[in-house]
Design an enzyme around this catalytic site. Structure first.
Site, PDB file in Angstrom:
ATOM      1  N   SER A 172      43.114 -31.764  14.017  1.00 47.90           N
ATOM      2  CA  SER A 172      43.139 -32.897  14.634  1.00 47.90           C
ATOM      3  C   SER A 172      44.019 -33.849  14.159  1.00 47.90           C
ATOM      4  O   SER A 172      44.452 -33.987  13.289  1.00 47.90           O
ATOM      5  CB  SER A 172      41.783 -33.713  14.154  1.00 47.90           C
ATOM      6  OG  SER A 172      40.605 -32.966  14.135  1.00 47.90           O
ATOM      7  N   GLU A 255      34.237 -34.703   3.723  1.00 48.35           N
ATOM      8  CA  GLU A 255      34.355 -34.571   5.404  1.00 48.35           C
ATOM      9  C   GLU A 255      33.040 -34.512   5.853  1.00 48.35           C
ATOM     10  O   GLU A 255      32.711 -35.154   6.934  1.00 48.35           O
ATOM     11  CB  GLU A 255      35.062 -33.326   5.803  1.00 48.35           C
ATOM     12  CG  GLU A 255      35.270 -33.358   7.251  1.00 48.35           C
ATOM     13  CD  GLU A 255      35.892 -31.888   7.497  1.00 48.35           C
ATOM     14  OE1 GLU A 255      36.096 -30.779   6.785  1.00 48.35           O
ATOM     15  OE2 GLU A 255      36.367 -31.621   8.638  1.00 48.35           O
TER      16      GLU A 255
HETATM   17  C1  LIG Z   1      35.953 -31.890  16.604  1.00 44.22           C
HETATM   18  C2  LIG Z   1      36.475 -30.971  15.529  1.00 44.22           C
HETATM   19  C3  LIG Z   1      37.404 -31.095  14.730  1.00 44.22           C
HETATM   20  C4  LIG Z   1      38.057 -30.307  14.064  1.00 44.22           C
HETATM   21  N1  LIG Z   1      38.918 -30.893  12.870  1.00 44.22           N
HETATM   22  C5  LIG Z   1      39.733 -29.784  12.380  1.00 44.22           C
HETATM   23  C6  LIG Z   1      40.649 -30.050  11.536  1.00 44.22           C
HETATM   24  O1  LIG Z   1      41.212 -31.211  11.670  1.00 44.22           O
HETATM   25  N2  LIG Z   1      41.271 -29.192  10.600  1.00 44.22           N
HETATM   26  C7  LIG Z   1      40.666 -27.706  10.560  1.00 44.22           C
HETATM   27  O2  LIG Z   1      41.148 -27.411   9.806  1.00 44.22           O
HETATM   28  N3  LIG Z   1      39.698 -27.811  11.147  1.00 44.22           N
HETATM   29  C8  LIG Z   1      39.081 -28.325  12.195  1.00 44.22           C
HETATM   30  N4  LIG Z   1      38.105 -28.087  12.898  1.00 44.22           N
HETATM   31  C9  LIG Z   1      37.598 -26.674  13.080  1.00 44.22           C
HETATM   32  C10 LIG Z   1      36.100 -26.575  12.236  1.00 44.22           C
HETATM   33  O3  LIG Z   1      35.984 -26.735  10.975  1.00 44.22           O
HETATM   34  C11 LIG Z   1      35.630 -25.354  12.863  1.00 44.22           C
HETATM   35  O4  LIG Z   1      35.694 -25.075  14.076  1.00 44.22           O
HETATM   36  C12 LIG Z   1      33.990 -24.997  11.999  1.00 44.22           C
HETATM   37  O5  LIG Z   1      34.163 -24.578  10.786  1.00 44.22           O
HETATM   38  C13 LIG Z   1      33.615 -23.548  13.020  1.00 44.22           C
HETATM   39  O6  LIG Z   1      34.356 -22.582  12.761  1.00 44.22           O
HETATM   40  P1  LIG Z   1      34.825 -21.549  13.897  1.00 44.22           P
HETATM   41  O7  LIG Z   1      35.189 -22.583  15.155  1.00 44.22           O
HETATM   42  O8  LIG Z   1      36.046 -20.579  13.497  1.00 44.22           O
HETATM   43  O9  LIG Z   1      33.687 -20.884  14.460  1.00 44.22           O
HETATM   44  P2  LIG Z   1      32.944 -19.499  13.623  1.00 44.22           P
HETATM   45  O10 LIG Z   1      33.006 -19.764  12.272  1.00 44.22           O
HETATM   46  O11 LIG Z   1      33.618 -18.357  14.240  1.00 44.22           O
HETATM   47  O12 LIG Z   1      31.518 -19.559  14.159  1.00 44.22           O
HETATM   48  C14 LIG Z   1      31.116 -19.179  15.250  1.00 44.22           C
HETATM   49  C15 LIG Z   1      29.644 -19.157  15.470  1.00 44.22           C
HETATM   50  O13 LIG Z   1      28.988 -18.199  14.511  1.00 44.22           O
HETATM   51  C16 LIG Z   1      28.076 -18.982  13.595  1.00 44.22           C
HETATM   52  N5  LIG Z   1      28.271 -18.559  12.144  1.00 44.22           N
HETATM   53  C17 LIG Z   1      29.163 -18.269  11.691  1.00 44.22           C
HETATM   54  N6  LIG Z   1      28.935 -17.942  10.474  1.00 44.22           N
HETATM   55  C18 LIG Z   1      27.558 -17.910  10.153  1.00 44.22           C
HETATM   56  C19 LIG Z   1      26.684 -17.793   9.244  1.00 44.22           C
HETATM   57  N7  LIG Z   1      26.885 -17.330   8.211  1.00 44.22           N
HETATM   58  N8  LIG Z   1      25.350 -18.106   9.548  1.00 44.22           N
HETATM   59  C20 LIG Z   1      25.110 -18.280  10.778  1.00 44.22           C
HETATM   60  N9  LIG Z   1      25.742 -18.709  11.831  1.00 44.22           N
HETATM   61  C21 LIG Z   1      27.095 -18.634  11.364  1.00 44.22           C
HETATM   62  C22 LIG Z   1      28.540 -20.457  13.687  1.00 44.22           C
HETATM   63  O14 LIG Z   1      27.513 -21.473  13.413  1.00 44.22           O
HETATM   64  C23 LIG Z   1      29.075 -20.535  15.430  1.00 44.22           C
HETATM   65  O15 LIG Z   1      27.991 -20.761  16.041  1.00 44.22           O
HETATM   66  C24 LIG Z   1      37.547 -28.866  13.929  1.00 44.22           C
HETATM   67  C25 LIG Z   1      36.644 -28.498  14.675  1.00 44.22           C
HETATM   68  C26 LIG Z   1      35.933 -29.457  15.879  1.00 44.22           C
HETATM   69  C27 LIG Z   1      34.897 -29.212  16.811  1.00 44.22           C
END
Ligand SMILES: Cc1cc2nc3c(=O)[nH]c(=O)nc-3n(C[C@H](O)[C@H](O)[C@H](O)COP(=O)(O)OP(=O)(O)OC[C@H]3O[C@@H](n4cnc5c(N)ncnc54)[C@H](O)[C@@H]3O)c2cc1C
Length: 402
Positions: A172, A255
């Site tokens: 972000s 956070e």
């Molecule tokens: C508005 C917003 C702001 C953000 N800002 C930042 C930022 O500034 N900097 C930054 O670095 N990141 C940022 N992010 C990223 C955010 O931290 C990640 O999107 C989030 O941690 C999920 O990771 P992923 O998208 O890789 O999904 P994944 O980890 O790939 O997950 C995919 C799906 O699998 C599920 N899942 C995964 N592991 C498990 C488990 N162990 N048990 C059950 N279900 C599971 C998840 O719940 C999800 O539904 C932001 C995201 C958003 C939406």
């Protein structure tokens, strides 16, 4: 327990409100800057909104209203947590958004206070408070979100510097930021959590390239960020080499609490007004939805107080931050959905702020950790369920198939 203001808190609230009324832009006025992620906003409009947010933070600092509960040596007032909450509540009534400072105020600053050297604290905390530094969080990667410790960006020691290569994503405001908080792998010969280091990196470093990603809201405040031989001086390591996972916990806890505390983006009074304007205030189903929205917002207010009290007492934020984060996501979804039903089919064509809130509710649920991950935290830390099985436990990162 009485959650109303004490006489001293009521006086503080009145003082804060008077100052805000004299200085803050009214919601919806041309001077307001609370629409950082509005659909269709141009890069120029975004820069203008960011400049207004920076000027606002500078004014808060100059007049003694910024970072109220920070220690006085870093410019805060040493005010109580309750006073800081009161000020945030009052500020939320105006056309103000502090979202570009979220990584600086709610991630970098608490992490510095817990882990920074005196020199690092002196260098960064006062400029952060004055709104001179926007930070970006460079943690997530295409293959490392929920499983953050599996990240692959590498930092290799070279003299007085580290050289970093890798790709980050969902960062972000990285395209507006002066500094980034970066997690990178400095040792692949140990299990994944043990070989990470936490850095502050200048966003204008050679080889660092944030590229905005357009979202379905129409906004583009996220970025994918490429790091190609980016050099970081060793003095910008926070909390010690290979100690990054412990340092990152401070950032992530704070956070989660900050994202969970965003229930104020939902204007429940505005929803009631909308029902009246649409002539539906006497509809039994609508009244149920309005009452539910109000109940959710009250529950979240009390949970927020609990989390902030833990923070102010130096106690680690517990799983209540996970509860708050799940409920906030649900509140934003359900309340914006109720508003869409009140607006009817016309709502789909309008640029009403309820529409952008409804479209962006997924972001609120995912950012700072998904609901599934929060429920795992609750299962393990509140319900005492067994920890998730981990096939990679104790295995050096370099031997994992990633
Ligand atoms: C508005 C917003 C702001 C953000 N800002 C930042 C930022 O500034 N900097 C930054 O670095 N990141 C940022 N992010 C990223 C955010 O931290 C990640 O999107 C989030 O941690 C999920 O990771 P992923 O998208 O890789 O999904 P994944 O980890 O790939 O997950 C995919 C799906 O699998 C599920 N899942 C995964 N592991 C498990 C488990 N162990 N048990 C059950 N279900 C599971 C998840 O719940 C999800 O539904 C932001 C995201 C958003 C939406």
């Amino acid at each position: 327990m009485d959650f109303g203001d004490t006489p001293a808190e009521a006086a503080f609230r009145a003082e804060a409100r008077a100052w805000l009324e004299a200085h803050a832009p009214v919601k919806g006025s041309p001077e307001a800057f609370d629409k950082m992620s509005s659909p269709g906003r141009s890069a120029e409009e975004e820069r203008d909104l960011a400049a207004r947010a920076r000027a606002w933070q500078a004014q808060l600092a100059a007049d003694g209203w910024a970072c109220l509960d920070w220690p006085q040596e870093y410019g805060g007032r040493g005010a109580s947590t309750v006073e800081a909450i009161i000020f945030d509540e009052e500020q939320g009534r105006f056309g103000v958004s502090m979202s570009i400072f979220m990584a600086a105020l709610s991630m970098a600053a608490p992490t510095l206070m817990a882990w920074g050297t005196d020199e690092q604290k002196q260098r960064f905390l006062k400029p952060i408070r004055r709104g001179e530094i926007v930070f970006a969080q460079l943690f997530s990667e295409p293959n490392a979100g929920s499983d953050l410790a599996g990240l692959q960006a590498r930092a290799v020691e070279d003299g007085d510097e580290f050289v970093v290569n890798g790709q980050k994503v969902w960062n972000s405001y990285a395209h507006l930021a002066e500094w980034g908080i970066l997690l990178a792998r400095t040792n692949s010969d140990v299990p994944k959590h043990q070989g990470l280091t936490y850095f502050f990196v200048k966003m204008d470093s050679e080889g660092l390239d944030p590229r905005p990603l357009r979202q379905m809201t129409g906004g583009a405040e996220f970025n994918e960020t490429f790091l190609d031989n980016v050099r970081i001086p060793k003095e910008n390591v926070i909390g010690g080499v290979n100690n990054g996972w412990a340092v990152a916990q401070t950032t992530l806890n704070s956070e989660r609490a900050a994202v969970g505390a965003q229930s104020s983006v939902v204007d429940v009074d505005g929803l009631v007004d909308l029902a009246r304007r649409q002539g539906q205030g006497d509809d039994p189903a609508v009244r149920q939805a309005l009452a539910e929205a109000w109940i959710r917002s009250e529950v979240l207010r009390y949970l927020g107080m609990r989390v902030y009290t833990a923070l102010s007492q130096g106690t680690e934020i517990g799983p209540e931050a996970s509860i708050m984060k799940i409920l906030t996501g649900d509140h934003i979804r359900d309340t914006s959905q109720a508003a869409m039903e009140l607006l009817g089919p016309d709502g789909m064509l309008s640029d009403d702020s309820w529409v952008s809130l409804m479209i962006s509710h997924f972001a609120h649920k995912i950012g700072g950790g998904t609901p599934e991950i929060q429920r795992n935290v609750i299962g393990e830390r509140i319900l005492g369920l067994p920890r998730e099985p981990r096939a990679d436990k104790g295995i050096p990162f370099r031997e994992l198939k990633v």
